[in-house]
Design a protein around this motif. Structure first.
Motif, short mmCIF file in Angstrom:
data_model
loop_
_atom_site.label_atom_id
_atom_site.label_comp_id
_atom_site.label_asym_id
_atom_site.label_seq_id
_atom_site.Cartn_x
_atom_site.Cartn_y
_atom_site.Cartn_z
N MET A 173 38.99 24.82 31.49
CA MET A 173 38.77 26.30 31.37
C MET A 173 37.92 26.72 32.56
O MET A 173 37.20 25.64 32.85
CB MET A 173 38.22 26.79 29.88
N PRO A 174 38.11 28.07 33.15
CA PRO A 174 36.98 28.31 34.27
C PRO A 174 35.66 28.27 33.85
O PRO A 174 35.26 28.71 32.45
CB PRO A 174 37.62 29.74 34.33
N GLN A 175 34.87 28.05 34.57
CA GLN A 175 33.29 27.93 34.32
C GLN A 175 32.66 28.80 35.47
O GLN A 175 31.84 29.81 34.78
CB GLN A 175 32.94 26.39 34.84
N GLU A 176 32.61 28.69 36.52
CA GLU A 176 32.26 29.66 37.53
C GLU A 176 32.94 29.62 38.96
O GLU A 176 33.88 28.74 39.14
CB GLU A 176 30.73 29.44 37.93
N TYR A 203 39.01 35.53 42.36
CA TYR A 203 38.51 34.87 41.02
C TYR A 203 38.12 36.01 39.91
O TYR A 203 38.89 35.78 38.92
CB TYR A 203 37.35 33.93 41.41
N ASP A 204 37.53 36.84 40.23
CA ASP A 204 37.18 37.57 38.92
C ASP A 204 38.39 38.80 38.87
O ASP A 204 38.05 39.40 37.93
CB ASP A 204 35.91 38.56 39.61
N LEU A 205 39.20 38.95 39.47
CA LEU A 205 40.53 39.67 39.17
C LEU A 205 41.51 39.11 38.22
O LEU A 205 42.45 39.84 37.90
CB LEU A 205 41.16 40.06 40.74
N ILE A 206 41.32 37.96 38.01
CA ILE A 206 42.17 37.34 36.93
C ILE A 206 41.69 37.43 35.59
O ILE A 206 40.75 37.33 35.15
CB ILE A 206 42.08 35.76 37.23
N SER A 212 46.82 32.35 32.07
CA SER A 212 46.02 32.89 33.28
C SER A 212 44.75 32.00 33.44
O SER A 212 44.14 31.48 34.42
CB SER A 212 45.69 34.40 33.25
N GLN A 213 44.10 31.87 32.32
CA GLN A 213 42.64 31.21 32.22
C GLN A 213 42.92 29.59 32.33
O GLN A 213 42.28 28.74 33.16
CB GLN A 213 42.11 31.50 30.73
N LEU A 214 44.10 29.05 31.85
CA LEU A 214 44.19 27.73 31.90
C LEU A 214 44.65 27.36 33.36
O LEU A 214 44.20 26.27 33.94
CB LEU A 214 45.47 27.24 31.09
N VAL A 215 45.27 28.41 34.32
CA VAL A 215 45.52 28.04 35.47
C VAL A 215 44.54 28.14 36.24
O VAL A 215 43.93 27.49 37.17
CB VAL A 215 46.69 28.97 35.95
N GLN A 216 43.63 29.11 36.29
CA GLN A 216 42.28 29.55 36.82
C GLN A 216 41.49 28.23 36.90
O GLN A 216 40.75 27.73 37.77
CB GLN A 216 41.70 30.71 36.20
N GLY A 217 41.00 27.84 35.39
CA GLY A 217 40.26 26.71 35.20
C GLY A 217 40.58 25.44 35.82
O GLY A 217 39.96 24.77 36.73
N ALA A 244 51.06 22.85 34.15
CA ALA A 244 50.49 21.85 33.12
C ALA A 244 49.86 22.92 32.17
O ALA A 244 50.15 22.83 31.11
CB ALA A 244 49.11 21.47 34.06
N ALA A 245 49.61 24.43 32.81
CA ALA A 245 49.28 25.30 31.66
C ALA A 245 50.45 25.52 30.96
O ALA A 245 50.29 25.97 29.62
CB ALA A 245 48.69 26.50 32.59
N HIS A 246 51.83 25.85 31.70
CA HIS A 246 52.93 25.99 30.74
C HIS A 246 53.16 25.21 29.76
O HIS A 246 53.54 25.42 28.58
CB HIS A 246 54.00 26.46 31.56
N ASN A 247 53.21 23.89 30.19
CA ASN A 247 53.53 22.63 29.16
C ASN A 247 52.38 22.81 28.21
O ASN A 247 52.88 22.43 26.93
CB ASN A 247 53.58 21.54 29.91
N ARG A 248 51.26 23.06 28.21
CA ARG A 248 50.28 22.89 27.20
C ARG A 248 50.37 23.84 26.09
O ARG A 248 50.42 23.77 25.03
CB ARG A 248 48.82 23.18 27.79
N LEU A 249 50.84 25.01 26.75
CA LEU A 249 51.10 26.29 25.84
C LEU A 249 52.52 26.07 25.10
O LEU A 249 52.61 26.64 24.03
CB LEU A 249 50.84 27.86 26.48
N SER A 250 53.45 25.48 25.82
CA SER A 250 54.56 25.34 25.06
C SER A 250 54.91 24.17 23.90
O SER A 250 55.81 23.99 23.26
CB SER A 250 55.88 25.05 26.07
N ASN A 251 53.77 23.52 24.02
CA ASN A 251 53.90 22.16 23.13
C ASN A 251 52.70 22.14 21.97
O ASN A 251 51.79 23.13 22.09
CB ASN A 251 53.84 20.94 24.00
#
Length: 251
Positions: A173-176, A203-206, A212-217, A244-251
């Motif tokens: 997950m995004p931190q900074e 960064y701040d526009l996502i 989106s958050q999984l990809v950003q982090g 990776a983000a798509h697979n996490r959310l799909s499973n």
């Protein structure tokens, strides 16, 4: 125009086929973005090529489109992924839970961006030279620096991610915002600094939506691990994070 709309629909269908797959592979992203670029070149050439007065200008137009595809490929991947982030946010806000949030929006927006770029090139050759050349210089210079961040980016093709990316990155997950790392050091090339500046700006526009958050982090951690990565490295990191983000959310 009707051919272009038809091809947008086909790219959307291809994106749908990717999105319903719980185990997306890199070659599908590679194919989607290349199809987007080639469809844009073919569609714009079909409409505008005959409007150019000489064979020489027509040849130059096709050549410029191919060159622009090479230069703009990675930036357009990033911008079309950003469009997907907002597509996900919008569709979740109106409670539409269909497999059209990410990859259909990604490939359709990439096609539109490639086509817009090619139309701009047409106007440069067809009498609107000064104004549209200025647009190309303003937008093209950062794209050129990003896409050729170091000597290893000096390749004919912008993307070599046909094979599976193994292992996929660890989801985070995004931190900074980490992208200022390259801006305060003299160790990095101007292209690497431009990648950092672009990342810092976006960064701040996502938006705060799941994919989106999984990809950003995940991209944040990849950048921290290798801030001197070139455009090919960053493209691989983006593909890996998308998958990776798509697979996490799909499973």
């Amino acid at each position: 125009m009707k051919y272009f709309l038809f091809t947008l629909m086909l790219l959307g269908i291809f994106g749908f086929s990717v999105e319903i797959n719980p185990h997306v592979q890199s070659w599908q992203l590679f194919s989607g973005f290349h199809l987007a670029g080639l469809v844009a070149i073919a569609s714009i050439s079909l409409v505008y090529l005959k409007q150019l007065p000489t064979r020489k200008k027509r040849f130059i137009f096709v050549l410029l489109q191919l060159l622009a595809f090479r230069i703009a490929y990675f930036p357009i991947v990033v911008f079309s992924a950003t469009a997907s982030c907002y597509s996900e946010l919008l569709l979740s806000q109106i409670n539409i839970d269909l497999p059209i949030k990410i990859f259909p929006a990604m490939f359709v927006s990439a096609t539109i961006l490639f086509a817009t770029m090619n139309v701009t090139l047409f106007w440069v050759l067809n009498g609107k030279t000064a104004f549209y050349t200025l647009i190309i210089v303003i937008l093209g210079t950062p794209a050129l620096l990003i896409s050729f961040a170091d000597a290893n980016d000096l390749t004919v093709f912008p993307d070599d991610n046909w094979a599976d990316i193994e292992p996929l990155p660890q989801i985070a997950m995004p931190q900074e915002n980490p992208y200022g790392l390259t801006l305060i050091s003299t160790h990095y090339s101007i292209g690497q600094k431009m990648i950092g500046l672009a990342g810092q700006t976006l960064y701040d526009l996502i938006p705060s939506s799941p994919w989106s958050q999984l990809v950003q982090g995940t991209l944040e951690q990849a950048y921290i691990s290798n801030p001197d990565g070139n455009a090919h490295d960053q493209l691989r990191y983006h593909y890996g994070a998308f998958i990776a983000a798509h697979n996490r959310l799909s499973n």
